[in-house]
Design an enzyme around this catalytic site. Structure first.
Site, mmCIF file in Angstrom:
data_model
loop_
_atom_site.group_PDB
_atom_site.id
_atom_site.type_symbol
_atom_site.label_atom_id
_atom_site.label_comp_id
_atom_site.label_asym_id
_atom_site.label_seq_id
_atom_site.Cartn_x
_atom_site.Cartn_y
_atom_site.Cartn_z
ATOM 1 N N GLU A 133 -3.911 7.398 -5.764
ATOM 2 C CA GLU A 133 -3.739 6.618 -7.200
ATOM 3 C C GLU A 133 -5.188 7.136 -7.939
ATOM 4 O O GLU A 133 -6.346 7.042 -7.478
ATOM 5 C CB GLU A 133 -3.886 5.045 -6.873
ATOM 6 N N HIS B 15 -0.198 -0.167 -9.837
ATOM 7 C CA HIS B 15 -0.750 -0.939 -9.190
ATOM 8 C C HIS B 15 -1.399 -2.055 -9.544
ATOM 9 O O HIS B 15 -2.269 -2.519 -9.668
ATOM 10 C CB HIS B 15 -1.837 -0.240 -7.992
ATOM 11 N N ARG C 79 0.845 -1.185 0.027
ATOM 12 C CA ARG C 79 0.009 -0.077 -0.017
ATOM 13 C C ARG C 79 0.901 1.341 0.091
ATOM 14 O O ARG C 79 1.943 1.222 0.846
ATOM 15 C CB ARG C 79 -0.733 0.093 1.159
#
Length: 306
Positions: A262, A281, A233
């Site tokens: 993000e 990601h 994370r």
């Protein structure tokens, strides 16, 4: 008279066909690729879902309060930090995750980032395409015999340890919640990880206690030339402190698959920094994981709705 199907809201534009087949008795409502709170609220008001499968966006307290028939929130993945778990628990709503389903995918991506950083893969590729031949001047890091520090030894961290051990690396790790420490890992304190590791890879969930775990202080205590990899994370890293450490050379390189915001803003200082390798990601996004996570998320959801 036919009975109306219960609705399941999916915070995405799609779900694996194999997973959708299991939901054939439900009305499936997709939010689209990048749902905002107001988008989800509008769909909840219209469809009153019994369950939510979370891929993108956040499930806030406001969303939970607005869903009178909601019984379960199922994460299409392992991290539930995008869900207000306290608000769900207060209403008796189950929260579950597809834990471990994408472990191999994320572990392989972490290893790929470690290798790319150690071997300057992206820089050498760009130099070659620009017409340069840097064989005489380039020196990369050999991983055999180096120390890999793992923070988090669950399914993903354990798989990274297994691969690294097979590559001849010395693996140390820290996870106070792990039920079993892999045989290939020497359990140490966090202080020892900062002090002894040539590469540090993060594989822990984000909590209030470990936000900005990688910060100016911990980076100062790490080895000169350390490599930092994060496939967990973004909130685990103080991004300003990492940038400064990379620019000073104290951190040789960083490989990042997650970020505090993000997607990162267009003017994010990481962009264009050649010693910071970036991916959007997607560590757990493989064809296999897409199907398996979808199936796990749906099965978790159905276990509470049926």
């Amino acid at each position: 008279m036919s009975v109306a199907k219960r609705a399941v809201l999916v915070t995405a534009a799609d779900l694996a066909p194999e997973a959708l087949h299991l939901l054939k008795d439900f009305e499936i409502v997709f939010t689209g690729l990048a749902p905002q709170e107001e988008d989800i609220l509008a769909l909840i008001k219209r469809h009153d879902p019994a369950g939510i499968i979370v891929r993108y966006g956040k499930i806030t307290s406001g969303i939970i309060q607005a869903a009178p028939s909601l019984k379960v929130i199922s994460k299409h993945g392992s991290g539930i930090d995008t869900i207000d778990v306290s608000a769900a628990q207060a209403k008796g709503i189950a929260v579950c995750a597809a834990t471990g389903v994408n472990a191999s995918a994320v572990a392989e991506h972490a290893i790929a980032l470690i290798l790319a950083c150690a071997k300057s893969v992206t820089r050498m590729n760009l130099r070659m395409h620009a017409g340069y031949w840097d064989k005489a001047s380039h020196k990369s890091m050999e991983l055999a015999g180096r120390t890999l520090g793992l923070i988090g030894l669950g399914a993903i961290g354990g798989r990274v340890a297994q691969i690294a051990h097979a590559m001849g690396m010395h693996v140390i790790g820290r996870d106070p919640y792990a039920k079993k420490i892999p045989d290939s890992v020497k359990e140490v304190s966090l202080d020892e990880i900062w002090h002894d590791s040539d590469i540090i890879s993060l594989h822990c969930p984000l909590t209030d206690d470990n936000k900005n775990l990688v910060n100016q202080d911990t980076l100062d205590r790490s080895k000169p030339g350390v490599i930092i990899v994060n496939t967990a994370r973004g909130g685990l890293i103080d991004e300003g402190a990492l940038l400064s450490a990379v620019q000073s050379g104290h951190v040789f390189a960083a490989g990042l698959d997650s970020f505090q915001q993000e997607p990162p803003p267009a003017d994010h200082p990481f962009l264009g920094e050649e010693n910071i390798l970036l991916s959007p990601h997607i560590g757990g996004v493989t064809r296999d994981a897409y199907v398996n996570m979808g199936l796990a998320a749906v099965r978790n959801l159905l276990s509470h709705l049926n």
